[in-house]
Enzyme design. Structure first.
Site: not given
Ligand code: ACO
Ligand code: ZN
Length: 281
Positions: A150, A152, A158-159, A161-164, A184, A188
């Site tokens: 998982c 998060l 969010q948005r 660059g921490y996710g990447k 896994e 989402s």
């Molecule tokens: N709308 C559109 N695109 C988005 C959005 C959004 N709200 N959020 C992220 N993205 C896309 C974009 O392509 C973005 O890249 P960019 O900013 O260069 O365009 C890319 O995702 C990643 O952006 P980051 O800033 O690196 O990621 P972030 O820190 O926002 O985290 C994450 C991404 C972890 C998926 C976050 O959205 C989150 O926690 N979501 C809720 C939980 C979730 O869904 N987790 C994944 C479940 S799947 C699993 O756990 C295996």
């Protein structure tokens, strides 16, 4: 009973307080029943214990002596740190983290058997302590070569660059293990977008350097990305042809440049020289 359950499922926690943020939740999370009537829960940002009343949190903060997640700091670069928390050694923390995470994860059955997982918690640190930004969990032993269960990023972060960063970190761990990995399933929508973005950028950068003269196997060895994920990514970019029963990468430099321009920002970089870690045995 079913209907009642469905009803209580939506009547769950609406907001949480965590550190300096008040955060609106997204989904149901199965907190113990005595918390279910609360619209708001108060979390200790360090041990992740949660309480029903602000005064309880204030009292807790006076005696809680944690200033960072209860594990080993395995990465530090500038103000960013990563902590590895073993779910077996810190069961309550692991469970609290799962309750918290489920508020933002819809499709996951969270395993509360936290013994079997390691939690990698990303923090922004200052003189008050290390503040959680996000995390990913990882099975200690995965039969399916999952390197992430998982992921998060807390909504206020969010948005950015921490996710990447977290995704890149999961692959750096796999490289140290000498294994390929994959997240896994199911992913989402936001998870898929983030992974696609990460895979695309990593693969395009390498293809550009090697002018396309590289196989999927070699790409997989270099990146720890599972071959299937490489194939689907390159297929979606239309960089794959099927010739004589084989997938062949066709990386026209102009096409690469066009994709690179369209690919999002790279995310925060993981500085591998600052990762001090040995694989779990
Ligand atoms: N709308 C559109 N695109 C988005 C959005 C959004 N709200 N959020 C992220 N993205 C896309 C974009 O392509 C973005 O890249 P960019 O900013 O260069 O365009 C890319 O995702 C990643 O952006 P980051 O800033 O690196 O990621 P972030 O820190 O926002 O985290 C994450 C991404 C972890 C998926 C976050 O959205 C989150 O926690 N979501 C809720 C939980 C979730 O869904 N987790 C994944 C479940 S799947 C699993 O756990 C295996
Ligand atoms: Zn605490």
């Amino acid at each position: 009973l079913r209907e009642h359950e469905e009803f209580t499922k939506v009547k769950n926690i609406a907001t949480i307080e965590l550190g300096r943020y008040e955060i609106e939740t997204w989904y149901f999370s199965p907190f113990p029943p005595e918390y279910n009537e609360s619209l708001k829960l108060y979390f200790c940002e360090f041990c992740l214990n949660f309480m029903k009343r602000k005064e309880q949190l204030q009292r807790h903060m006076r005696k809680c002596d944690l200033k960072h997640p209860p594990g080993d700091e395995i990465y530090r670069s500038g103000t960013l740190s990563m902590f590895e928390v073993d779910g077996k050694k810190n069961k309550v923390y692991g469970q609290n983290l799962c309750y918290l995470a489920k508020l933002f994860l819809d499709h996951k059955t969270l395993y509360y058997d936290v013994d079997l997982f390691l939690f990698y918690v990303l923090c922004e640190c200052d003189d008050r302590g290390c503040h959680m930004v996000g995390y990913f969990s990882k099975e200690k032993h995965s039969e399916e070569s999952y390197n992430l269960a998982c992921i998060l990023t807390l909504p206020p972060y969010q948005r950015k660059g921490y996710g990447k960063f977290l995704i890149a970190f999961s692959y750096e761990l796999s490289k140290k293990e000498g294994k390929v990995g994959t997240p896994e399933r199911p992913l989402s929508d936001l998870g898929l977008l983030s992974y696609r973005g990460y895979w695309t950028r990593v693969l395009l950068d390498i293809l550009k350097k090697h002018k396309g003269n590289i196989s999927i196997k070699e790409l997989s060895d270099m990146t720890a990305i599972k071959a299937e994920d490489i194939l689907t990514t390159l297929q979606s970019l239309e960089l794959i042809q099927y010739r004589k029963g084989q997938h062949v990468i066709c990386a026209d430099p102009k096409v690469l440049d066009r994709h690179l321009k369209a690919a999002g920002r790279g995310g925060l970089e993981v500085d591998v020289s600052k990762l001090i870690w040995t694989p779990y045995k």
